[in-house]
Design a protein around this motif. Sequence first.
Motif, PDB file in Angstrom:
ATOM      1  N   MET A   1       0.976  -1.090  -0.038  1.00  0.00           N
ATOM      2  CA  MET A   1       0.129  -0.040   0.177  1.00  0.00           C
ATOM      3  C   MET A   1       0.697   1.275  -0.111  1.00  0.00           C
ATOM      4  SD  MET A   1      -2.993   1.059   2.687  1.00  0.00           S
ATOM      5  CE  MET A   1      -1.958   1.443   4.086  1.00  0.00           C
ATOM      6  N   ARG A   2       0.484   2.122  -0.796  1.00  0.00           N
ATOM      7  CA  ARG A   2       1.295   3.460  -0.819  1.00  0.00           C
ATOM      8  C   ARG A   2       0.874   4.389   0.498  1.00  0.00           C
ATOM      9  NH1 ARG A   2       5.393   3.527  -3.925  1.00  0.00           N
ATOM     10  NH2 ARG A   2       5.147   5.582  -5.368  1.00  0.00           N
ATOM     11  N   ILE A   3       1.744   5.128   0.692  1.00  0.00           N
ATOM     12  CA  ILE A   3       1.522   6.091   1.756  1.00  0.00           C
ATOM     13  C   ILE A   3       2.099   7.451   1.161  1.00  0.00           C
ATOM     14  CG2 ILE A   3       2.477   7.144   3.885  1.00  0.00           C
ATOM     15  CD1 ILE A   3       0.945   4.433   4.462  1.00  0.00           C
ATOM     16  N   PHE A   4       0.940   8.233   1.138  1.00  0.00           N
ATOM     17  CA  PHE A   4       1.126   9.821   0.587  1.00  0.00           C
ATOM     18  C   PHE A   4       0.973  10.724   1.738  1.00  0.00           C
ATOM     19  CE2 PHE A   4      -1.304   7.080  -2.620  1.00  0.00           C
ATOM     20  CZ  PHE A   4      -0.494   7.551  -3.821  1.00  0.00           C
ATOM     21  N   PRO A   5       2.154  11.429   2.067  1.00  0.00           N
ATOM     22  CA  PRO A   5       2.126  12.474   3.063  1.00  0.00           C
ATOM     23  C   PRO A   5       1.553  13.822   2.207  1.00  0.00           C
ATOM     24  CG  PRO A   5       4.297  11.436   3.058  1.00  0.00           C
ATOM     25  CD  PRO A   5       3.491  11.015   1.987  1.00  0.00           C
ATOM     26  N   ALA A   6       0.709  14.368   3.120  1.00  0.00           N
ATOM     27  CA  ALA A   6      -0.119  15.467   2.358  1.00  0.00           C
ATOM     28  C   ALA A   6       0.582  16.779   2.561  1.00  0.00           C
ATOM     29  CB  ALA A   6      -1.404  15.898   3.164  1.00  0.00           C
ATOM     30  N   VAL A   7       0.652  17.688   1.408  1.00  0.00           N
ATOM     31  CA  VAL A   7       1.386  18.793   1.369  1.00  0.00           C
ATOM     32  C   VAL A   7       0.332  19.794   0.826  1.00  0.00           C
ATOM     33  CG1 VAL A   7       3.362  20.442   0.392  1.00  0.00           C
ATOM     34  CG2 VAL A   7       3.709  17.802   0.961  1.00  0.00           C
ATOM     35  N   ASP A   8      -0.589  20.495   1.794  1.00  0.00           N
ATOM     36  CA  ASP A   8      -1.553  21.103   1.463  1.00  0.00           C
ATOM     37  C   ASP A   8      -1.056  22.481   1.499  1.00  0.00           C
ATOM     38  OD1 ASP A   8      -3.114  18.800   1.720  1.00  0.00           O
ATOM     39  OD2 ASP A   8      -3.975  19.225   3.470  1.00  0.00           O
ATOM     40  N   ILE A   9      -1.412  23.171   0.553  1.00  0.00           N
ATOM     41  CA  ILE A   9      -0.844  24.724   0.270  1.00  0.00           C
ATOM     42  C   ILE A   9      -1.893  25.785   0.393  1.00  0.00           C
ATOM     43  CG2 ILE A   9       0.452  26.182  -1.418  1.00  0.00           C
ATOM     44  CD1 ILE A   9       1.445  23.352  -2.419  1.00  0.00           C
TER      45      ILE A   9
ATOM     46  N   GLY B   1       5.358  25.920   7.197  1.00  0.00           N
ATOM     47  CA  GLY B   1       6.389  26.486   6.686  1.00  0.00           C
ATOM     48  C   GLY B   1       6.327  26.297   4.900  1.00  0.00           C
ATOM     49  N   ASP B   2       7.416  26.246   4.386  1.00  0.00           N
ATOM     50  CA  ASP B   2       7.686  26.115   3.020  1.00  0.00           C
ATOM     51  C   ASP B   2       6.946  24.818   2.403  1.00  0.00           C
ATOM     52  OD1 ASP B   2       8.622  27.073   0.204  1.00  0.00           O
ATOM     53  OD2 ASP B   2       9.971  25.480   0.741  1.00  0.00           O
ATOM     54  N   PRO B   3       6.034  24.879   1.305  1.00  0.00           N
ATOM     55  CA  PRO B   3       5.777  23.547   1.080  1.00  0.00           C
ATOM     56  C   PRO B   3       6.835  22.583   0.320  1.00  0.00           C
ATOM     57  CG  PRO B   3       4.101  25.239   0.225  1.00  0.00           C
ATOM     58  CD  PRO B   3       5.430  25.986   0.998  1.00  0.00           C
ATOM     59  N   LEU B   4       7.784  23.272  -0.384  1.00  0.00           N
ATOM     60  CA  LEU B   4       8.869  22.351  -1.010  1.00  0.00           C
ATOM     61  C   LEU B   4       9.740  21.830   0.309  1.00  0.00           C
ATOM     62  CD1 LEU B   4       9.999  21.378  -3.406  1.00  0.00           C
ATOM     63  CD2 LEU B   4      11.321  23.364  -3.799  1.00  0.00           C
ATOM     64  N   SER B   5       9.810  22.597   1.129  1.00  0.00           N
ATOM     65  CA  SER B   5      10.583  22.107   2.330  1.00  0.00           C
ATOM     66  C   SER B   5       9.971  20.747   2.960  1.00  0.00           C
ATOM     67  CB  SER B   5      10.855  23.090   3.573  1.00  0.00           C
ATOM     68  OG  SER B   5      11.678  24.073   2.692  1.00  0.00           O
ATOM     69  N   CYS B   6       8.608  21.110   3.446  1.00  0.00           N
ATOM     70  CA  CYS B   6       7.958  19.898   3.844  1.00  0.00           C
ATOM     71  C   CYS B   6       7.908  18.667   2.960  1.00  0.00           C
ATOM     72  CB  CYS B   6       6.655  20.403   4.061  1.00  0.00           C
ATOM     73  SG  CYS B   6       6.348  21.630   5.292  1.00  0.00           S
ATOM     74  N   ALA B   7       7.993  18.888   1.369  1.00  0.00           N
ATOM     75  CA  ALA B   7       7.600  17.724   0.697  1.00  0.00           C
ATOM     76  C   ALA B   7       9.161  17.085   0.634  1.00  0.00           C
ATOM     77  CB  ALA B   7       7.558  18.373  -0.852  1.00  0.00           C
TER      78      ALA B   7
END
Length: 236
Positions: A1-9, A29-35
Amino acid sequence: MRIFPAVDILGGRCVQLVQGKRESATAYGDPLSCARHWLDAGAEALHVVNLDGAFGESAKNADLIRALVKDTGVEIELGGGIRSVEDGSRWLGTGVTRIILSTLAIQNPDSIRQLATEFGSDRVMAGVDAKGGKVAIHGWQETAGDYIGWAKTFEKLGAGSLLYTNVDVEGLQQGVAIEPVRQLISHVRVPVVVAGGVSGRADVAALRDAGAYGAVLGSALYSGKINLSEALEESQ
């Protein structure tokens, strides 16, 4: 099963909401940094939501999301404010793996067929946001019929996958309601990604055992209630 961390902007920042309410936003913080943080921790896919789009500003964050797609190069499902076939086409042009059609899929079901025909079913995901067993639209403020009935319709129209979000438990960090998930998976043949309430290893295990293709980790991941490495381990 895939795990998808959320990056909500929202407003150019990575945030988490409770029950989809803008005023409940907590910024991280910054979305790219979180990703990058989640990818460095072992994630291989991301769930990105353009919340400004969901709140009516569909073009906002476009450059930021394009940069995120280009920089990460991983599997990305993108939703939020896709209000037309043209919107969907533009976002698919950024290189995201698939787009999520929610309110548009209800208001103009043929949009699924159009986009699936042009780009392929695997790049079109229909959002099944359920509230009390009914599909919720317009920022989860209105309901529009049985969620399983709509899921079957989306599948017939060519959606290659479904995103099921249980609005009743979303953002509360109190666990998954597993029975509606089982019911949905038993009625469709396409992959189902589940969001809402994933708060611990037991939730991940329950979704894996129910046959979910993936699980979105949001509020509980950012608050530290669930650990990404544990979720990845449990998903195997």
